[in-house]
Design an enzyme around this catalytic site. Structure first.
Site, PDB file in Angstrom:
ATOM      1  N   GLU A  80      30.763   4.614 -38.752  1.00  0.00           N
ATOM      2  CA  GLU A  80      29.988   5.099 -37.793  1.00  0.00           C
ATOM      3  C   GLU A  80      28.550   5.692 -37.631  1.00  0.00           C
ATOM      4  O   GLU A  80      28.638   6.434 -38.962  1.00  0.00           O
ATOM      5  CB  GLU A  80      30.849   6.111 -36.917  1.00  0.00           C
ATOM      6  CG  GLU A  80      30.604   6.589 -35.700  1.00  0.00           C
ATOM      7  CD  GLU A  80      31.337   7.817 -35.149  1.00  0.00           C
ATOM      8  OE1 GLU A  80      31.746   8.523 -35.880  1.00  0.00           O
ATOM      9  OE2 GLU A  80      31.605   8.248 -34.032  1.00  0.00           O
ATOM     10  N   LYS A 179      33.739   3.242 -28.265  1.00  0.00           N
ATOM     11  CA  LYS A 179      34.612   4.459 -28.508  1.00  0.00           C
ATOM     12  C   LYS A 179      35.058   5.367 -27.201  1.00  0.00           C
ATOM     13  O   LYS A 179      33.933   5.668 -26.288  1.00  0.00           O
ATOM     14  CB  LYS A 179      33.709   5.396 -29.293  1.00  0.00           C
ATOM     15  CG  LYS A 179      34.228   6.893 -29.814  1.00  0.00           C
ATOM     16  CD  LYS A 179      33.320   7.440 -30.778  1.00  0.00           C
ATOM     17  CE  LYS A 179      34.016   8.884 -31.232  1.00  0.00           C
ATOM     18  NZ  LYS A 179      32.840   9.459 -32.122  1.00  0.00           N
ATOM     19  N   CYS A 212      36.522   7.277 -35.285  1.00  0.00           N
ATOM     20  CA  CYS A 212      36.472   8.766 -35.679  1.00  0.00           C
ATOM     21  C   CYS A 212      37.463   9.656 -34.926  1.00  0.00           C
ATOM     22  O   CYS A 212      38.781   9.474 -35.019  1.00  0.00           O
ATOM     23  CB  CYS A 212      35.110   9.285 -35.373  1.00  0.00           C
ATOM     24  SG  CYS A 212      34.609  10.739 -36.348  1.00  0.00           S
TER      25      CYS A 212
END
Ligand SMILES: *[C@@H]1O[C@H](CO)[C@@H](O)[C@H](O)[C@H]1NC(C)=O
Ligand SMILES: *[C@@H]1O[C@H](CO)[C@@H](O)[C@H](O)[C@H]1NC(C)=O
Ligand SMILES: *[C@@H]1O[C@H](CO)[C@@H](O)[C@H](O)[C@H]1NC(C)=O
Ligand SMILES: *[C@@H]1O[C@H](CO)[C@@H](O)[C@H](O)[C@H]1NC(C)=O
Ligand SMILES: *[C@@H]1O[C@H](CO)[C@@H](O)[C@H](O)[C@H]1NC(C)=O
Length: 512
Positions: A80, A179, A212
């Site tokens: 990321e 995300k 993440c």
């Protein structure tokens, strides 16, 4: 006669095609990338300057992709923020964004680069995948125009998304994931209206993707495994290590084991932000991992994995709820681990059976140390509550950990080294959830591959003496359905803590 021979022939060829198109194993690669950061600025740079910086990072990624492909890798994951870094607000990230189409348009940017406007980063990633015949996973920024017909459309007329993209070995865009669970400071991006569940199928199994902070929440992470039955997760991350329970290699490998999937975690390498820790984790054991706070270099990891890993069935409460608690007469005390108040018991003997409870959670530990040192203290802790700092999520945690110092008040504080060796441990808890992630972390942030297991009745136990002194053995449980239990008093506590944290961060920043 002829017809039946023909049928037999057809059957055989179908069988062969099937054999060829499904593989039992594959080679995975993850690259921990030392990203080149842009200079912090409040004024947006030109698109040319943004592209120049991204090309510097892509040059480094290209070296890693080529190296991985030369060693036979089928897929490589990059981190990321690995192409443009961070230090952005909504305006200053804009020159780095590209419009990324829905993969169903069936597009190979390397062959048809101008089909969706000017998209040089997607073109370069596609060519990298195609020229090296490898699946390539990367993280870039997407921009999507919107207008007044959409009441949520931001004032500047577009959405901006933190986005993972996957190109297959022909260079085709096969997955795009926005995300969902943005981390606190990601103000440059929007949250998609609904969580996206993104999978892609290969001849070496079904893949799911998320990014993440997503790993701490139900959607899309758990849904991908539970309802979409993925075999392998690809996970670009920019993860700051937090001990005692949330260092990258520790938590990501635990998620792989708890959920029963392969997990390919690629982290940024930036030790001054505590960002390091990448790995290739199978459900039964980490295969390879990298943790390096000393050098400034990136690192490529490769490992062979089963395409269709075996998913063990564990009842996380079965054992713990079947036994009576052990009584030691030792005095309980409170201690704080990453802002959560645990109930602890000190392990005063070289071997023993201990139970500690908090609210509905009781944790049982059996252990044997090689020797009981006087300069180190270990404790068994339980936490059952809502975590409210840097994110809101309900936890049930059973943990054996080394206290920071020999003072009991330090138990729960971050510590990276230990000297006490254990001969055995077995930890279990009366969890209300079946989402429990088993962690074992040794001194100096090392994992313990092949040295522990989880039994079907929910015990995390050593199968041999750990190969180094123990930092922590933990069952990290998530009770997703209780995330909404925040109430007025804890709201206030969250705010106070948030302000305290800001003060601490500003002190740290002005010191450095
Ligand atoms: C950042 O600023 C320095 C000094 O002005 C300059 O030399 C460097 O090229 C800049 N870096 C980037 C990525 O723009
Ligand atoms: C803007 O709104 C019009 C209708 O009001 C619609 O046809 C058009 O597709 C919208 N554009 C975008 C980018 O959403
Ligand atoms: C797990 O085991 C406990 C105790 O044996 C039992 O009550 C519970 O129903 C089991 N849970 C699941 C999900 O099988
Ligand atoms: C701990 O419990 C186990 C099983 O109940 C027992 O075999 C063992 O002797 C106990 N150990 C200690 C030190 O009490
Ligand atoms: C609300 O907060 C108080 C104090 O922290 C706590 O005692 C209570 O159980 C909480 N209620 C809920 C529904 O979480």
């Amino acid at each position: 006669m002829i017809t039946s021979q023909l049928l037999a022939y057809v059957a055989v060829s179908v069988l062969c095609v099937f054999r060829v198109s499904s593989r039992d194993t594959f080679i995975a690669a993850v690259y921990e990338h030392a990203v080149i950061l842009p200079n912090a600025t409040l004024i947006p740079v030109s698109h040319e300057a943004a592209l120049a910086l991204m090309n510097q990072n892509l040059d480094l990624l290209e070296t890693a992709v080529t190296l991985a492909a030369n060693q036979g890798a089928d897929i490589i994951v990059t981190p990321e923020d690995g192409i443009y870094g961070w230090n952005f607000n909504r305006e200053t990230i804009y020159p780095y964004l590209e419009d990324i189409p829905d993969p169903e348009v069936n597009w190979i940017p390397c062959i048809n680069p101008r089909r969706f406007g000017y998209t040089p980063v997607q073109e370069r990633l596609s060519c990298l995948a195609k020229d090296n015949s490898i699946y390539l996973v990367a993280n870039i920024g997407d921009k999507k125009p919107c207008n007044a017909s959409d009441s949520q459309c931001p004032p500047d007329g577009h959405y901006q998304y933190n986005t993972d993209v996957v190109f297959d070995s022909q260079g085709k865009l096969v997955a795009r994931y926005h995300k969902h669970n943005l981390f606190m400071s990601e103000n440059q991006f929007n949250v998609p209206k609904k969580p996206e569940v993104v999978t892609f199928d290969t001849v070496f199994g079904r893949f799911g993707i998320f990014t993440c902070f997503d790993i701490l929440f139900y959607d899309p992470a758990v849904t991908l495994v539970k309802d979409f039955h993925v075999d392998t997760i690809v996970f670009p991350t920019a993860w700051m290590n937090v001990l005692p329970h949330l260092s990258a290699i520790q938590f990501h490998s635990a998620w792989a084991m708890g959920m029963g999937v392969n997990f390919l975690a690629s982290n940024i390498h930036h030790p001054s932000n505590r960002m390091t820790g990448s790995g290739i984790y199978a459900p039964d054991s980490p295969q390879v991992f990298h943790y390096d706070m000393k050098t400034k270099q990136g690192n490529l990891l490769l490992s062979e994995l089963d395409s269709y890993p075996h998913r063990p069935v564990v009842n996380w409460t079965s054992y713990a709820s079947s036994i009576k608690g052990f009584s030691t007469g030792n005095q309980e005390f409170k201690g704080t681990a990453f802002f959560d108040e645990f109930t602890f018991l000190e392990l005063t003997r070289v071997t023993g059976n201990y139970t500690v409870c908090q609210k509905k959670l009781c944790c049982h530990l059996s252990y044997k140390m090689s020797e009981k040192r006087t300069d180190e203290v270990y404790a068994l802790g339980a936490f059952d509550g809502l975590h409210i700092v840097e994110g809101t999520y309900y936890l049930q945690i059973c943990t054996l950990l080394k206290c920071k110092t020999a003072d009991l008040n330090s138990c729960g504080g971050a510590v990276e080294t230990a000297s006490t060796w254990f001969e055995m441990f077995s930890l279990s808890g009366t969890f209300e959830t079946q989402y429990v992630f088993p962690e074992v972390l040794l001194s100096e942030n090392q994992l313990a591959p092949g040295q522990f297991q989880v039994s079907s009745d929910g015990r995390l136990f050593s199968v041999k003496p750990p190969s180094g002194p123990l930092l922590t053995v933990t069952l990290f449980g998530r009770v997703y359905e209780k995330d909404q239990t925040l109430n007025a008093s804890s709201d206030l506590r969250a705010q106070t803590l948030g302000i305290m944290l800001l003060v601490i961060i500003s002190i740290v920043c002005s010191l450095s």
